[in-house]
Scaffold this motif. Structure first.
Motif, PDB file in Angstrom:
ATOM      1  N   VAL A   1      -3.685  -4.618  -6.470  1.00 37.92           N
ATOM      2  CA  VAL A   1      -3.729  -4.570  -5.008  1.00 37.92           C
ATOM      3  C   VAL A   1      -5.184  -4.479  -4.557  1.00 37.92           C
ATOM      4  N   VAL A   2      -5.557  -5.298  -3.586  1.00 35.81           N
ATOM      5  CA  VAL A   2      -6.934  -5.290  -3.082  1.00 35.81           C
ATOM      6  C   VAL A   2      -6.956  -4.908  -1.611  1.00 35.81           C
ATOM      7  N   ASP A   3      -8.048  -4.241  -1.213  1.00 37.72           N
ATOM      8  CA  ASP A   3      -8.192  -3.846   0.183  1.00 37.72           C
ATOM      9  C   ASP A   3      -8.835  -4.972   0.978  1.00 37.72           C
ATOM     10  N   GLU A   4      -9.185  -4.685   2.215  1.00 37.16           N
ATOM     11  CA  GLU A   4      -9.732  -5.727   3.094  1.00 37.16           C
ATOM     12  C   GLU A   4     -11.080  -6.257   2.639  1.00 37.16           C
ATOM     13  N   TYR A   5     -11.762  -5.515   1.745  1.00 43.01           N
ATOM     14  CA  TYR A   5     -13.065  -5.955   1.259  1.00 43.01           C
ATOM     15  C   TYR A   5     -12.965  -6.632  -0.111  1.00 43.01           C
TER      16      TYR A   5
ATOM     17  N   ARG B   1       0.824  -1.215   0.000  1.00 43.30           N
ATOM     18  CA  ARG B   1       0.000   0.000   0.000  1.00 43.30           C
ATOM     19  C   ARG B   1       0.854   1.259   0.000  1.00 43.30           C
TER      20      ARG B   1
ATOM     21  N   PRO C   1      -2.732  -8.467  -1.278  1.00 44.93           N
ATOM     22  CA  PRO C   1      -3.350  -7.598  -0.274  1.00 44.93           C
ATOM     23  C   PRO C   1      -2.514  -6.360  -0.011  1.00 44.93           C
ATOM     24  N   GLU C   2      -3.166  -5.297   0.394  1.00 48.00           N
ATOM     25  CA  GLU C   2      -2.478  -4.032   0.663  1.00 48.00           C
ATOM     26  C   GLU C   2      -1.381  -4.167   1.713  1.00 48.00           C
TER      27      GLU C   2
ATOM     28  N   GLU D   1      -8.011   9.578   6.685  1.00 43.04           N
ATOM     29  CA  GLU D   1      -8.603   8.840   5.581  1.00 43.04           C
ATOM     30  C   GLU D   1      -8.077   9.271   4.210  1.00 43.04           C
TER      31      GLU D   1
ATOM     32  N   SER E   1      -7.661  -1.542  -5.138  1.00 44.47           N
ATOM     33  CA  SER E   1      -7.308  -0.204  -4.657  1.00 44.47           C
ATOM     34  C   SER E   1      -6.117   0.385  -5.408  1.00 44.47           C
TER      35      SER E   1
ATOM     36  N   PRO F   1      -2.328   4.277  -6.897  1.00 37.95           N
ATOM     37  CA  PRO F   1      -3.753   4.208  -6.546  1.00 37.95           C
ATOM     38  C   PRO F   1      -4.623   3.971  -7.782  1.00 37.95           C
ATOM     39  N   ARG F   2      -5.758   3.328  -7.572  1.00 35.17           N
ATOM     40  CA  ARG F   2      -6.628   2.984  -8.708  1.00 35.17           C
ATOM     41  C   ARG F   2      -7.003   4.214  -9.521  1.00 35.17           C
TER      42      ARG F   2
END
Length: 276
Positions: free
Chosen positions: A157-161, A61, A135-136, A227, A165, A66-67
Motif C-alpha cells: 500500500v502506498v500513500d499520496e507521495y 488503509r 493506493p491507500e 495524525e 505505508s 502498517p509498515r
C-alpha cells in the motif's frame, strides 16, 4: 425470449428476494432480518451480507498492516536470518527490502525458497516476484476483485507521495466479510500476551498497538489525534522522539512508561493514573 431472467442472470440481491429498486442503505438491515425470520436465509448468510454491505465504504488503509508492523527481510540479510524470520512469522509471502531498507525489491514466496534452499549457489534475488502496489484510498471490495483477476494474494500500500505505508492481503479483506480466519499460526496459546493486562488496581500493561478508540473505551479517556491511530503513536508524538526504555510521559492524567522493545516500534506500555 422470456422476460423473466434465469437464476444465473439474477443479481445476488434478487436471489435473496431483495430487488435493487427497493433496497437502500436505510432499510437493508430490516429486509435481512425479515428474510432471516421467514427462513429464507440463515444467520451466517445474513451476517455475511451485512458485512459485505458495511464494507463498501472501507478503504485499504482501514485494514492494512502498517509498515512498522510488517514482517520483511533485506536483500543483504544472511540466508539463515531470512529462514528464521520466515519460520517465526509463518507467512507464505515476505516483502524484500533493499540494503538501505528504503526500497521494495520484490516479494519472496516461501514455496519458491523451499524448492531451491539446498542449492549452494542460491541467491534470493533470483526468486523475487514482482510487487503489486495499491493506493491507500482504494475500496477494499475493488481490491478484492483485483486480487481475483490478477490471481494474487498480497499488495503493498502506498500513500499520496508514493511511499510504502503498509501491506494488504486477500485474507485481510475476506476477514472483513466472513470474520476472523484462523490457521495454525493464529491459534492463541498461553504465550500470547493480552492487549490489556491488569497488574493490580489502577496499574496496567497494555499492547502499544492498541487503537486510541479501544483505549478510550477501555479507560474512559478521550484521546484524539488526527495524525495517529494507536497509543504507541500518541506516546511517541508526546515524546517527540523515540524514547528509551523506562522513560515516562504524562498525557491527560495518565502516566505511560516505556517497557523493553526491539526495533523502532513500541511494543508494551505500563499505564497508571497520574496524581498531580
Amino acid at each position: 425470449m422470456s422476460d423473466d431472467p434465469s437464476p444465473s442472470r439474477k443479481s445476488w440481491l434478487s436471489r435473496f428476494g431483495l430487488e435493487r429498486k427497493n433496497v437502500t442503505l436505510n432499510n437493508w438491515n430490516t429486509e435481512l432480518s425479515l428474510l432471516q425470520k421467514e427462513g429464507h436465509i440463515d444467520l451466517e448468510a445474513s451476517q455475511m451480507i451485512r458485512s459485505i454491505l458495511s464494507s463498501q465504504e472501507l478503504t485499504v488503509r482501514d485494514i492494512m498492516v502498517p509498515r512498522a508492523h510488517m514482517t520483511s527481510v533485506a536483500i543483504d540479510d544472511a540466508y539463515d536470518e531470512v529462514l528464521e524470520k520466515i519460520i517465526q512469522s509463518g507467512h507464505s509471502r515476505i516483502p524484500v527490502l533493499s540494503e538501505d531498507h528504503e526500497e521494495m525489491q520484490g516479494i519472496l514466496l516461501t514455496k519458491d525458497l523451499l524448492k531451491k534452499m539446498r542449492d549452494p549457489s542460491l541467491k534470493v534475488t533470483s526468486l523475487l516476484r514482482p510487487v503489486d502496489y495499491v493506493p491507500e484510498g482504494k475500496y477494499i471490495l475493488a481490491q478484492l476483485n483485483e486480487f481475483r483477476e490478477r490471481h494474487s494474494h498480497m499488495a503493498l500500500v502506498v500513500d499520496e507521495y508514493g511511499a510504502v505505508s503498509g501491506l494488504v492481503t486477500i485474507e485481510d479483506i475476506l476477514e472483513q466479510i466472513v470474520g476472523e480466519i484462523d490457521d495454525e499460526h493464529d491459534i492463541s496459546g498461553p504465550e500470547v500476551e493480552p492487549e490489556v493486562e491488569q497488574v493490580d488496581e489502577n496499574h496496567y500493561i497494555i499492547d502499544a498497538k492498541m487503537s486510541l478508540e479501544e483505549f478510550n473505551e477501555r479507560f474512559g479517556t478521550s484521546f484524539d489525534k488526527d495524525e495517529v491511530e494507536t497509543i504507541s503513536g500518541l506516546v511517541m508524538t508526546q515524546f517527540g522522539f523515540l524514547p528509551n526504555v523506562s522513560e515516562e510521559v504524562v498525557i491527560d492524567n495518565y502516566k505511560f512508561k516505556v517497557l523493553p522493545y526491539d526495533g523502532k516500534v513500541l511494543e508494551r506500555l505500563e499505564v497508571k493514573p497520574h496524581d498531580d
